[in-house]
Design an enzyme around this catalytic site. Sequence first.
Site, mmCIF file in Angstrom:
data_model
loop_
_atom_site.group_PDB
_atom_site.id
_atom_site.type_symbol
_atom_site.label_atom_id
_atom_site.label_comp_id
_atom_site.label_asym_id
_atom_site.label_seq_id
_atom_site.Cartn_x
_atom_site.Cartn_y
_atom_site.Cartn_z
ATOM 1 N N GLU A 51 43.852 16.792 31.474
ATOM 2 C CA GLU A 51 45.009 17.191 31.143
ATOM 3 C C GLU A 51 43.740 18.779 29.984
ATOM 4 O O GLU A 51 43.625 18.542 29.899
ATOM 5 C CB GLU A 51 45.685 16.849 30.091
ATOM 6 C CG GLU A 51 47.316 17.927 30.314
ATOM 7 C CD GLU A 51 48.314 17.428 29.498
ATOM 8 O OE1 GLU A 51 49.365 17.305 29.569
ATOM 9 O OE2 GLU A 51 47.573 16.633 27.910
ATOM 10 N N LYS A 121 53.174 18.638 35.966
ATOM 11 C CA LYS A 121 54.541 17.421 34.783
ATOM 12 C C LYS A 121 55.726 17.424 34.435
ATOM 13 O O LYS A 121 56.156 18.886 34.157
ATOM 14 C CB LYS A 121 53.492 18.205 33.714
ATOM 15 C CG LYS A 121 53.796 17.431 32.494
ATOM 16 C CD LYS A 121 53.573 17.228 31.412
ATOM 17 C CE LYS A 121 53.064 15.833 29.825
ATOM 18 N NZ LYS A 121 52.496 16.628 28.836
ATOM 19 N N CYS A 160 49.486 12.758 31.086
ATOM 20 C CA CYS A 160 49.663 12.174 28.772
ATOM 21 C C CYS A 160 51.308 11.949 29.345
ATOM 22 O O CYS A 160 51.561 10.985 29.649
ATOM 23 C CB CYS A 160 49.213 14.020 28.584
ATOM 24 S SG CYS A 160 49.139 14.242 26.536
#
Length: 275
Positions: A51, A121, A160
């Site tokens: 990321e 995300k 994540c």
Amino acid sequence: MSTVEPPVRPAVRVTVGQLRVSDDHDANREVVRRAFDTAARTRADVLVLPEYASGFDPRGTGPEHAEPLDGPFVSLLRERAAATGVAVVAGTTLPGSTPERAVNAVVAVAADGALAGVYRKVHLYDAFGHRESDRLEAGPADAAPLTLDVAGVRLGVLTCYDLRFPESARRAVDAGADVLVVPAAWAAGPLKAEHWRTLATARAIENTAVVVAVGQAGRGVTGRSLVVGPDGVVGLELGDEPELRTVDLDPEALAGVRETNPSLAHRRYRVVPAV
């Protein structure tokens, strides 16, 4: 005189790129260029980078690090993929809808250099004292999962904090993913490395899928990249320093686990994005 057939390697070879990322975008691109060189030397099919691989600030990465999809970072990924024949999945930061906001994104680039897709995300990291939503805007929860087909295996992408939400992984598996790829900059702290390992293993077991969880190394983050088999066995686990390792994923072993443990076929519920 008998001949010996050369060994047939598994269908997909993955280079795990646990990189240290700074706020210097030029320097980060050089690190990525070298990671491609390593992946190409090992004849990898795909390189997975963490990321925020384009630029990172452990205090919070925001619009000051944003680059458009035709900017230097994604352009480098596309150029190197086309030159080496190595596909890539990598985290980056894109401009948001206003100058005050950015988007935490993961891009997938095919081995011919084509941009295969972008995942924005969905779950922003507003936990453990961090607030991504102060700088970032979330991607749409109902967007189609990002998948990338590599050497006959389908990769599905999370990033994540998404690892804490089993629905995200299940949506990718529902889209046909055999391998869950999780670029991360997993924040360091008490029990955080334990959470990372446990959650990656859980996502593998419950989805009978391989999990390739690639963390950043460096200040404020955990590293500890993992490759977990569909039976929950951790086949690769790195430390907290920068490192590149290449592993082979065997689709026949995956199919065997899914035959022995057909839990996906036994599901009684479906995942529906929240409004």
